[in-house]
Design an enzyme around this catalytic site. Structure first.
Site, PDB file in Angstrom:
ATOM      1  CB  THR A 176      -7.420 -35.715 -14.688  1.00  0.00           C
ATOM      2  OG1 THR A 176      -6.306 -34.521 -15.546  1.00  0.00           O
ATOM      3  CG2 THR A 176      -7.196 -37.068 -14.318  1.00  0.00           C
ATOM      4  NE  ARG A 195       3.449 -33.630 -15.595  1.00  0.00           N
ATOM      5  CZ  ARG A 195       2.140 -34.307 -15.219  1.00  0.00           C
ATOM      6  NH1 ARG A 195       1.587 -34.257 -15.965  1.00  0.00           N
ATOM      7  NH2 ARG A 195       1.661 -33.141 -14.239  1.00  0.00           N
TER       8      ARG A 195
HETATM    9  N1  ASP Z   1      -3.132 -34.574 -12.546  1.00  0.00           N
HETATM   10  C1  ASP Z   1      -2.936 -34.381 -13.539  1.00  0.00           C
HETATM   11  C2  ASP Z   1      -2.030 -34.494 -14.413  1.00  0.00           C
HETATM   12  O1  ASP Z   1      -1.187 -34.102 -13.283  1.00  0.00           O
HETATM   13  C3  ASP Z   1      -3.739 -33.570 -14.818  1.00  0.00           C
HETATM   14  C4  ASP Z   1      -5.055 -33.357 -14.223  1.00  0.00           C
HETATM   15  O2  ASP Z   1      -5.654 -33.749 -13.420  1.00  0.00           O
HETATM   16  O3  ASP Z   1      -5.654 -31.635 -14.767  1.00  0.00           O
HETATM   17  O4  ASP Z   1      -0.958 -34.751 -15.094  1.00  0.00           O
END
Ligand code: ASP
Length: 340
Positions: A207, A235
């Site tokens: 991310t 989701r």
């Molecule tokens: N926070 C992001 C999510 O849950 C994923 C991540 O940051 O790796 O979609």
């Protein structure tokens, strides 16, 4: 005589201008937190990640250096990371359990507390530009799915075929996650623990986020993601949720999170840090560390965040093995790091 006085006055004025300290700016970015171990990284791959982060810093720095707004700097930095297939946002996004890419992004202006977000979009090349469009050109804060896609397209965002987001490495990541999940199902355990297993860094994380303070004293934050590998289709994680994955308020701080989104939503992570600063008078670092190092693991989650306060102090806090991260300040101080 008159001429000399005039010359002296203009000289004094010029000197006084030069003596004024240049207003400072700061940019911090992340490219995801997770099980990022030096032992499982090649020097070539590490160099690519660092270059990717540096490119994003350069883009944001160029905006801030020229007197641009924090909001434009975070958007510019995120766009670079979205276009870089190494990171789990835009091109390079992870796959859902249905084998598709569903992208989430959000952006917030600390000056006005205006915000924009999109969730579950499948054909917008740079979801962060769609989030910005929602903020600037609609009366809404968050739009999802088809409605968000239609709105983004109508407001000048580049539309791509969903196949644009396909990358071989994310696809093999999905296959690996499916294998793990069926193994786990055999043993009747929670599938969730698998998503954060050591060694999975390559396809679970990435991310991207950016926070900035501009020379006018304004803060902004932005986050963009493909979510978590093998997530159920539909989701939505924390990244597009204002107050959870992203928050900015000129009175306190700008925050962008990365990690196991469900926990960041439950902890209302980004806004809670702002509230701790505003109401409990904690420093940015104390507030962030307490949330990331104590509250998050106490619930069983993990991840990290980046933040800037109104003075330009920065924080890059994570309870994972690593977090792709970097920063640049107006005084020239800069850095790019991956591991603890
Ligand atoms: N926070 C992001 C999510 O849950 C994923 C991540 O940051 O790796 O979609």
């Amino acid at each position: 005589m008159k001429r000399t006085i005039y010359l002296l006055l203009s000289l004094a004025f010029t000197i006084s201008l030069m003596a004024q300290p240049a207003k400072k700016y700061v940019l911090v970015i992340h490219g995801g937190a997770g099980t990022i171990l030096q032992s499982s990284m090649t020097p070539e791959r590490e160099a690519l990640y660092k270059q990717g982060l540096q490119n994003a810093l350069n883009a944001g720095n160029a905006v801030l250096k020229n007197g641009g707004a924090a909001l434009d700097a975070v958007e510019a930095a995120i766009k670079i990371l979205e276009d870089d297939s190494l990171f789990n946002a835009g091109k390079g996004a992870v796959f859902t359990n249905a084998g598709k890419n569903e992208l989430d992004a959000s952006i917030m202006d600390g000056k006005t507390l205006k915000a924009g977000a999109v969730a579950g979009v499948t054909n917008i090349k740079n979801p962060i530009t769609a989030a910005r469009a929602v903020m600037d050109k609609s009366e809404h804060v968050m739009m999802a799915g088809k409605g968000a896609e239609e709105f983004a397209a109508a407001n000048g965002c580049t539309v791509v075929d969903p196949s644009y987001f396909f990358t071989a490495s994310r696809w093999s990541g999905l296959l690996a996650a499916r294998r793990e999940d069926s193994l786990k199902a055999l043993h009747k355990d929670s599938t969730h623990t698998l998503l954060r297993q050591p060694g999975n860094y390559d396809y679970k994380y990435g991310t991207v986020g950016a926070v900035a303070l501009d020379i006018y004293g304004n803060l902004a934050a932005a986050t963009s993601t493909g979510g978590m590998t093998n997530k159920r289709f539909g989701r939505i994680g924390d990244s597009p949720v204002i107050g959870a994955g992203t928050y900015a308020d000129n009175n306190t701080c700008a925050i962008s999170c990365t990690g196991w989104g469900e926990f960041f939503i439950r902890l209302v992570m980004a806004k809670t840090i702002s509230d701790r600063m505003e109401f409990a008078h904690q420093s940015l670092k104390d507030a962030a560390d307490e949330m990331i190092m104590k509250k998050l693991p106490a619930l069983g989650g993990d991840g990290g965040l980046i933040g800037i306060d109104k003075e330009g102090n920065i924080v890059m806090s994570f309870d994972t093995d690593g977090m792709y991260r970097g920063y640049v300040k107006s005084d020239g101080e800069t850095g790019v790091e991956i591991y603890k």
